[in-house]
Design an enzyme around this catalytic site. Structure first.
Site, PDB file in Angstrom:
ATOM      1  N   LYS A  54     -38.537 -10.713  11.355  1.00 25.21           N
ATOM      2  CA  LYS A  54     -38.741  -9.873   9.573  1.00 25.21           C
ATOM      3  C   LYS A  54     -39.180 -10.055   9.357  1.00 25.21           C
ATOM      4  CE  LYS A  54     -35.709  -8.041  13.298  1.00 25.21           C
ATOM      5  NZ  LYS A  54     -35.066  -6.512  13.554  1.00 25.21           N
TER       6      LYS A  54
HETATM    7  C1  LIG Z   1     -34.148  -6.367  14.592  1.00 23.59           C
HETATM    8  C2  LIG Z   1     -32.974  -4.972  14.354  1.00 23.59           C
HETATM    9  C3  LIG Z   1     -31.422  -5.175  14.519  1.00 23.59           C
HETATM   10  C4  LIG Z   1     -30.844  -6.358  14.733  1.00 23.59           C
HETATM   11  O1  LIG Z   1     -30.876  -7.307  13.039  1.00 23.59           O
HETATM   12  P1  LIG Z   1     -29.964  -8.891  13.716  1.00 23.59           P
HETATM   13  O2  LIG Z   1     -29.991  -9.358  12.106  1.00 23.59           O
HETATM   14  O3  LIG Z   1     -30.482  -9.445  14.196  1.00 23.59           O
HETATM   15  O4  LIG Z   1     -28.238  -8.308  13.404  1.00 23.59           O
HETATM   16  C5  LIG Z   1     -30.801  -3.674  14.717  1.00 23.59           C
HETATM   17  N1  LIG Z   1     -31.772  -3.063  14.117  1.00 23.59           N
HETATM   18  C6  LIG Z   1     -33.402  -3.037  14.288  1.00 23.59           C
HETATM   19  C7  LIG Z   1     -33.969  -1.693  13.730  1.00 23.59           C
HETATM   20  C8  LIG Z   1     -33.466  -4.029  14.483  1.00 23.59           C
HETATM   21  O5  LIG Z   1     -35.101  -4.637  14.233  1.00 23.59           O
END
Ligand SMILES: *Cc1c(COP(=O)(O)O)cnc(C)c1O
Length: 405
Positions: A205
């Site tokens: 992210k």
């Molecule tokens: C990455 C992602 C998540 C999950 O995030 P985590 O921190 O790994 O739990 C949820 N929703 C979307 C749209 C994502 O891209």
């Protein structure tokens, strides 16, 4: 348009068909750069004598709340945990339906199932791959309690207009802001557009703590409940338990083990100060991709929304099937053969057997299902150089040219 400059001598034959790869070494889809300042911040925590949730986590929460402009920010172990706690804080549970977009990561629907509620699919818009008021209205049932809007690729959804789709029914509006730190719509930040928002700091992210997440909310009582539920359901933080004066703590509810550590928080805190610069860099690269691919009729680009400032988390293209002799997976494999990492965001929820077994079916979301077979994400991160991006563009154009229908 200036043709992309390519370092190697390029023959027209793609690597997958026997040509020489555009790149000699693999360009990863995402590269995480931890700078010296972040490294020093982590080391300072490691040497401090306290490494789990504590004062640095509190500072990270305050910095994030200030950055987003949210009254409350609660640090947790993932975006998934944040979504789960938000749903619980909203009182969503058994017997309730929660609308989720078909084009999302499994975690969005899993959080609903963890809360004991039922995820209900809504289709997405073809140009933004996000919910629309129409698709939300079509997915409403008599048990709908909440909607989780995903800011797909970091392009902010108009959460207010989605809420109006419910008519006079009061709905809890949650944001899955995993892609959307730094995004805003008409000046309002993603994370402040509904009742509560969940951010992800997973390794891919825009801002990462390795793994981690944050729940932002305007409801003080939600924040208080989430603070207790993230840490065993006890009424005092672990860091306070370790202080000089001993106070008895008490379990007051069934809690989870969803806290963040100060090691992770230090990594996050060091990035908050630079996040706008990183997003600006992503936006520059996004514009370069758009310019380079604008004249290409074998791919379509996603549309931006008026008044929206995206976080440029992903650069997603759609393959136009009639223009090519190969499908998306053919392009994907050919890109890998050129030594370019790519991604797919996402395979729609009904493409997964688990969600089909939960009653989330392809016919409920035809646009998402079609998009699921067409989308391909190109490398886009703040560390990507223009030379590397030119390699990506050269590889893609070479493949699309060779396999033109
Ligand atoms: C990455 C992602 C998540 C999950 O995030 P985590 O921190 O790994 O739990 C949820 N929703 C979307 C749209 C994502 O891209």
């Amino acid at each position: 348009m200036k043709p992309p400059s390519v370092r190697h001598q390029v023959v027209d034959v793609p690597a997958i068909a026997g040509g020489r790869p555009v790149r000699e070494s693999m360009l990863p889809f995402v590269r995480v750069i931890v700078d010296a300042q972040a490294e020093a911040a982590v080391t300072a925590v490691l040497r401090s004598g306290w490494i789990s949730q504590g004062p640095v986590t509190e500072r990270f929460e305050a910095a994030m709340a200030a950055y987003i402009g949210a009254p409350h920010a609660v640090a947790v172990s993932s975006c998934t945990a944040a979504l789960h706690l938000l749903l619980r804080a909203a009182g969503v549970g058994p017997g309730d339906d929660v609308i989720v977009p078909a084009m999302t990561f499994p975690a969005t629907a899993n959080a609903v199932l963890h809360a004991g509620a039922r995820p209900v699919l809504a289709d997405v818009d073809r140009c933004t791959l996000a919910l629309t008021p129409q698709t939300v209205a079509a997915a409403m049932t008599e048990h709908t309690r909440a909607v989780i809007a995903v800011h797909f690729a970091g392009e902010p959804c108009d959460v207010g207009s989605l809420a109006q789709a419910a008519g006079s029914r009061p709905l809890t509006m949650l944001e899955d802001a995993a892609h959307a730190i730094g995004a805003s719509l008409d000046g309002a930040a993603a994370g402040c557009l509904g009742d509560g928002a969940a951010f992800s700091f997973y390794a891919t992210k825009n801002l990462t703590t390795g793994d981690g997440g944050m729940a932002a909310t305007r409801h003080e009582d939600w924040a208080a409940r989430m603070r207790v539920e993230r840490l065993h359901g006890i009424d005092v933080d672990a860091s306070r338990r370790a202080g000089a004066s001993y106070t008895h703590w008490e379990a007051i509810t069934l809690g989870f083990k969803y806290n963040m550590t100060d090691i992770e928080a230090a990594l996050g805190l060091a990035q908050v100060a630079h996040i706008d610069a990183a997003i600006e860099r992503r936006r520059v690269l996004e514009r370069r991709y758009r310019d380079a691919l604008a004249g290409c009729d074998a791919v379509e680009l996603l549309a931006g929304r008026e008044g929206a400032r995206g976080s440029a988390h992903l650069f997603v293209i759609r393959i136009v099937p009639r223009a090519l002799r190969i499908d998306r997976d053919g392009v994907l494999k050919a890109m890998l053969a050129e030594n370019i990492g790519v991604g797919v965001h996402f395979r729609a929820l009904p493409a997964h057997r688990f969600f089909r077994a939960q009653g989330l079916l392809a016919e409920q979301a035809p646009v998402a299902m079609e998009s699921s077979e067409r989308v391909l994400s190109l490398p886009l991160d703040a560390a990507l150089t223009e030379q590397e991006q030119d390699d990506v563009i050269a590889a893609l154009l070479r493949i699309l040219g060779y396999y033109r229908a």
